[in-house]
Design a protein around this motif. Structure first.
Motif, short mmCIF file in Angstrom:
data_model
loop_
_atom_site.label_atom_id
_atom_site.label_comp_id
_atom_site.label_asym_id
_atom_site.label_seq_id
_atom_site.Cartn_x
_atom_site.Cartn_y
_atom_site.Cartn_z
N UNK A 1 0.84 -1.75 0.09
CA UNK A 1 -0.12 0.19 0.15
C UNK A 1 0.60 1.20 0.18
N UNK A 2 1.52 0.85 -0.02
CA UNK A 2 2.93 2.00 0.50
C UNK A 2 3.38 2.18 -0.78
N UNK A 3 3.36 1.74 -1.88
CA UNK A 3 3.80 2.11 -3.28
C UNK A 3 2.98 2.68 -3.94
N UNK A 4 1.54 1.99 -3.62
CA UNK A 4 0.22 2.58 -3.73
C UNK A 4 0.26 3.79 -3.85
N UNK A 5 0.27 4.30 -2.34
CA UNK A 5 -0.07 5.29 -2.16
C UNK A 5 1.29 6.97 -2.17
N UNK A 6 2.25 6.21 -2.32
CA UNK A 6 3.74 7.20 -3.31
C UNK A 6 3.49 7.29 -4.19
N UNK A 7 3.34 6.61 -5.45
CA UNK A 7 2.80 6.96 -6.71
C UNK A 7 1.02 7.48 -6.88
N UNK A 8 0.60 7.16 -6.41
CA UNK A 8 -0.67 8.83 -6.23
C UNK A 8 -0.71 10.13 -5.47
N UNK A 9 -0.33 10.52 -4.45
CA UNK A 9 0.83 11.32 -4.37
C UNK A 9 1.81 12.27 -5.00
N UNK A 10 2.67 11.66 -6.17
CA UNK A 10 3.67 12.04 -7.24
C UNK A 10 2.61 12.43 -7.93
N UNK A 11 1.75 11.55 -8.42
CA UNK A 11 1.10 11.80 -10.09
C UNK A 11 0.47 13.48 -9.60
N UNK A 12 0.10 13.53 -7.95
CA UNK A 12 -1.04 14.46 -7.86
C UNK A 12 -0.06 15.89 -7.90
N UNK A 13 0.99 15.84 -7.01
CA UNK A 13 2.18 16.69 -7.32
C UNK A 13 3.10 17.41 -8.64
#
Length: 464
Positions: free
Chosen positions: A299-311
């Motif tokens: 879930x950490x990888x998924x969360x980081x991927x989502x946060x990076x896309x938003x940024x």
């Protein structure tokens, strides 16, 4: 002969490249050799297994850099030939230059530089920083200026990489800090120094077309498919490499989906921005590099991927116009949004992951292969094991600071050098135009305001 023109500046590029290649040939003839083949059968099998293990990853990276990244830069409709060709030229020039420097610094034994596939791979990583950095000044610079960027950036990158990985012992298997953050702020530094305080007006050739956006999106798809190889190739084969591939795929999948969500929500009519898709879908691959082989939950990888896309998407929507307005900062390809912001997020995430992950679960991090040779526990001094997770987390932040500071300073100095008149910066009215560097059959349009095609051709011969 009277009336004959002297040698024009457009000869500078072939002369410079010819001299470089000639000197390189002499250097290889005198100092470069391959490793001696092993006489032991078991050693031969080991070498073969290592080759078969690394070469498929290496091929994937070649496709990424030559095809994927080249196509990604074709969003400028009248600059596609130049973008792809200059990307290809810089890749080869920078790789050879890095081979020379790395060979002299790390692989010189008894007066001979021993060359193998690993050396070539790490030299290409040095070339990647150049390919990313020049995105900030794409279309407004001449090939000679781009070669100067490569000549200056490669040695600075190698020094920065040594300081971050070897001296500080930073953990960064996928190059989030050493490659993406460094190259981003080097490129922004070059752009700021080159263009100064004058805000660059929007050029008519800058507006993408559906065809150019489609080609660029194809480049994104190619990069997306092969990115796990880029992150995992230097991991220790086995669990660490397996984990890095899985984490990268999860992060990039999340960034692709989140990019669609964020882009659609930011537009009043709910339509998607091609620029957001071309970049935000790749942000997960940037952010995950520093933590890819850490023992963290999926879930950490998924969360980081989502946060990076938003940024990344928010950066294109709000930050890029703000920096252009307040700091007159030119960032043609938005490298700050794709490489800078996700890179900073990934560096911070690596410090947090180290703090919250137990030493036993993360001990495998010290088995990653360092780009400069050896493994991370050797080059890093085993600081995590000796001094605890808290201190290693501080080293991660320190590595980020070194990458940003050294790249910005070096980029500013390089940008000043690019202002030399002999480097033939293209005239503003011929920026983003393939006809400046290629023989284009259809030259129906006038090359500039108030100028005929013949006058434009004469200017090109004098300026480039």
């Amino acid at each position: 002969m009277a009336g004959q023109r002297p040698a024009c500046p457009h000869h500078l590029l072939p002369i410079s490249l010819g001299l470089f290649q000639g000197v390189l040939l002499l250097f290889f003839a005198l100092f470069v050799t391959y490793d001696e083949p092993s006489a032991q059968a078991e050693d031969t099998d080991s070498v073969a297994n290592q080759l078969y293990g690394i070469f498929p990853f290496f091929q994937d990276i070649q496709v990424m850099l030559v095809v994927g990244l080249g196509l990604l830069l074709t969003f400028l409709p009248r600059y596609g030939l130049s973008a792809v060709t200059h990307n290809f030229l810089l890749l080869n020039f920078s790789t050879q230059w890095a081979l020379v420097l790395q060979g002299l610094l790390h692989h010189l034994h008894n007066g001979q530089v021993h060359l193998d596939l690993h050396n070539l791979l790490t030299s290409e990583f040095a070339a990647v920083t150049v390919l990313i950095s020049v995105g900030a000044i794409l279309g407004r610079t001449s090939p000679c200026q781009l070669l100067v960027v490569a000549a200056c950036e490669v040695p600075i990158y190698l020094a920065s990489e040594w300081a971050i990985l070897t001296h500080l012992g930073v953990l960064d298997v996928g190059g989030t800090i050493t490659i993406h953050v460094f190259s981003c702020y080097f490129g922004l530094g070059v752009s700021k120094a080159l263009f100064g305080a004058a805000r660059q007006p929007v050029h008519p050739n800058e507006t993408p077309t559906p065809h150019s956006d489609f080609l660029s999106l194809l480049g994104t798809l190619i990069l997306w498919v092969f990115w796990p190889s880029f992150v995992a190739i230097l991991c220790q084969p086995g669990d660490a490499q397996h984990r890095a591939i899985l984490n990268t795929l999860l992060a990039m999948s999340a960034s692709a989906v989140t990019t669609v969500v964020a882009s659609s929500l930011l537009e009043r009519d709910g339509k998607l921005s091609p620029g957001h898709l071309q970049n935000g879908s790749l942000a997960g691959g940037v952010v995950i590099g520093a933590v890819a082989d850490m023992a963290m939950p999926p879930v950490a990888a998924l969360a980081l991927g989502s946060l990076s896309a938003v940024a990344c998407v928010l950066g294109f929507r709000f930050l890029t116009p703000l920096l252009a307005r307040k700091l007159t900062l030119q960032d043609q390809c938005g490298i700050h949004n794709l490489h800078g912001l996700p890179g900073i997020l990934g560096a911070v995430a690596s410090a947090v992951a180290i703090l919250v992950t137990s030493k036993d679960a993360s001990g495998s991090r010290f088995s990653q292969v360092s780009p400069v040779g050896g493994n991370a526990s050797e080059v890093g001094g085993g600081r995590w094991g000796d001094h605890g997770a808290g201190e290693q987390a501080l080293y991660q932040v320190a590595g980020l600071a070194v990458a940003v500071g050294s790249s910005l300073l070096a980029g500013l100095l390089t940008g000043v050098a690019l202002r030399l008149p002999c480097l033939a910066r293209p005239p503003k009215w011929l920026c983003f135009d393939d006809s400046l560097y290629f023989k284009i059959q259809d030259q129906a349009e006038s090359p500039g305001p108030g100028g005929t095609a013949e006058e434009g051709a004469l200017v090109l011969r004098e300026r480039v």
